[in-house]
Design an enzyme around this catalytic site. Structure first.
Site, PDB file in Angstrom:
ATOM      1  N   THR A 149       0.821  -1.193   0.000  1.00 28.13           N
ATOM      2  CA  THR A 149       0.000   0.000   0.000  1.00 28.13           C
ATOM      3  C   THR A 149       0.858   1.247   0.000  1.00 28.13           C
ATOM      4  O   THR A 149       2.051   1.211   0.270  1.00 28.13           O
ATOM      5  CB  THR A 149      -0.923   0.035   1.232  1.00 28.13           C
ATOM      6  OG1 THR A 149      -0.129   0.248   2.398  1.00 28.13           O
ATOM      7  CG2 THR A 149      -1.700  -1.248   1.372  1.00 28.13           C
TER       8      THR A 149
ATOM      9  N   CYS B 149       0.643   3.694   2.074  1.00 29.67           N
ATOM     10  CA  CYS B 149       0.824   4.314   3.388  1.00 29.67           C
ATOM     11  C   CYS B 149       1.637   3.454   4.332  1.00 29.67           C
ATOM     12  O   CYS B 149       2.633   3.877   4.865  1.00 29.67           O
ATOM     13  CB  CYS B 149      -0.536   4.607   4.012  1.00 29.67           C
ATOM     14  SG  CYS B 149      -0.449   5.328   5.661  1.00 29.67           S
ATOM     15  N   CYS B 150       1.203   2.232   4.544  1.00 32.13           N
ATOM     16  CA  CYS B 150       1.747   1.450   5.651  1.00 32.13           C
ATOM     17  C   CYS B 150       2.616   0.289   5.217  1.00 32.13           C
ATOM     18  O   CYS B 150       2.921  -0.601   6.010  1.00 32.13           O
ATOM     19  CB  CYS B 150       0.614   0.944   6.535  1.00 32.13           C
ATOM     20  SG  CYS B 150      -0.318   2.299   7.280  1.00 32.13           S
ATOM     21  N   GLY B 151       2.985   0.240   3.938  1.00 30.69           N
ATOM     22  CA  GLY B 151       3.889  -0.802   3.494  1.00 30.69           C
ATOM     23  C   GLY B 151       3.293  -2.174   3.720  1.00 30.69           C
ATOM     24  O   GLY B 151       2.123  -2.421   3.477  1.00 30.69           O
TER      25      GLY B 151
ATOM     26  N   GLY C 102       2.898  -3.759   6.561  1.00 28.50           N
ATOM     27  CA  GLY C 102       2.139  -3.915   7.780  1.00 28.50           C
ATOM     28  C   GLY C 102       2.633  -5.033   8.657  1.00 28.50           C
ATOM     29  O   GLY C 102       1.865  -5.805   9.220  1.00 28.50           O
TER      30      GLY C 102
END
Length: 264
Positions: free
Chosen positions: A105, A107-109, A111
């Site tokens: 993603t 934003c958060c890679g 995760g």
């Protein structure tokens, strides 16, 4: 490299203020999926800002431990219109079982906590550098990062990363993903053979463990952010010899690890 205007788009929007709506336009950051094929096998889909796809692909593969030496990179072919990248590497093909099939993603890679997968540990070593930097130099560099962050200023939707010396910015990237911005730095350094021991990474986002590991794989001794680090990032930085500077803005900063590198 794409111009700033290629990374933004105007969209119709309804604004609400003081009890009423008005119609108008707003500037929004562009976002696009890009699929990377490694040695003719689909490897990963990245969501990113348009442009600098060569640096992004190479930096991502460096971060993942796929590319460790410049001579192992045989070719890169990019179809930006369709969001496709083909990378060919020398030597044995990377085993797909070594990697988690995932959609990365913006934003958060991925995760996940760091070092849970074997590819996180590849290329990580103790960072050894005698670099010293003064607080005034840190504030100068964060000011330069802010001045260069045109997409963020226009849209509020991008992260920034700059490779710097104490004297100024060497090069700079913006992307919707903070991981992507750092990977573009990594890829550019890998492609151009840029040394790391005298460099500082100045960054707009949170310093997570994954960002810290990217910095460690590059061998950069100091990371500076206007934002906060995480606990795991600080612990890893302490073990790996990296100086973490957070909340560097408005004449103040917080120094978390290896304090000796920061002094007047």
């Amino acid at each position: 490299m794409l111009e700033e205007n290629d990374k933004i788009v105007k969209l119709p929007v309804s604004f609400y203020k003081n009890g009423s709506f008005t119609e108008g336009e707003d500037v929004v950051v562009r976002e696009a999926p890009v699929t990377l094929y490694l040695n003719d096998q689909e490897f990963v889909t990245l969501v990113c800002s348009p442009g600098e796809l060569k640096e992004l692909a190479v930096g991502f593969l460096c971060s993942e431990g796929v590319l460790l030496k410049r001579e192992n990179l045989k070719s890169i072919l990019i179809n930006e219109d369709d969001g496709l990248i083909w990378v060919e590497t020398a030597g044995e093909s990377t085993s797909q079982e070594m990697f988690l099939k995932r959609f990365v993603t913006s934003c958060c890679g991925r995760g996940r906590a760091s070092f849970y997968f074997i590819n996180d540990t590849r290329g990580v070593a103790q960072v050894d550098s005698d670099l010293h930097i003064a607080p005034r130099d840190i504030f100068y560099l964060t000011d330069q990062l802010e001045k260069l962050s045109g997409v963020f200023k226009t849209t509020g939707g991008a992260h920034s990363a700059a490779l710097c010396t104490r004297d100024g910015v060497v090069f700079f990237y913006e992307d919707i993903g903070r991981h992507n911005a750092v990977d573009k730095i990594f890829g550019r350094c890998f492609l151009d053979g840029i040394p790391y021991a005298d460099k500082i990474l100045v960054f707009s986002g949170r310093i997570s463990s994954e960002i810290l590991i990217k910095v460690a794989k590059m061998g950069i001794p100091v990371i500076v952010s206007r934002s906060a680090p995480t606990e795991l990032a600080v612990k890893l930085a302490d073990q790996l010899g990296i100086t973490v500077v957070g909340f560097a803005r408005e004449g103040r900063l917080s120094l978390y690890t290896h304090h000796k590198r920061v002094a007047d």
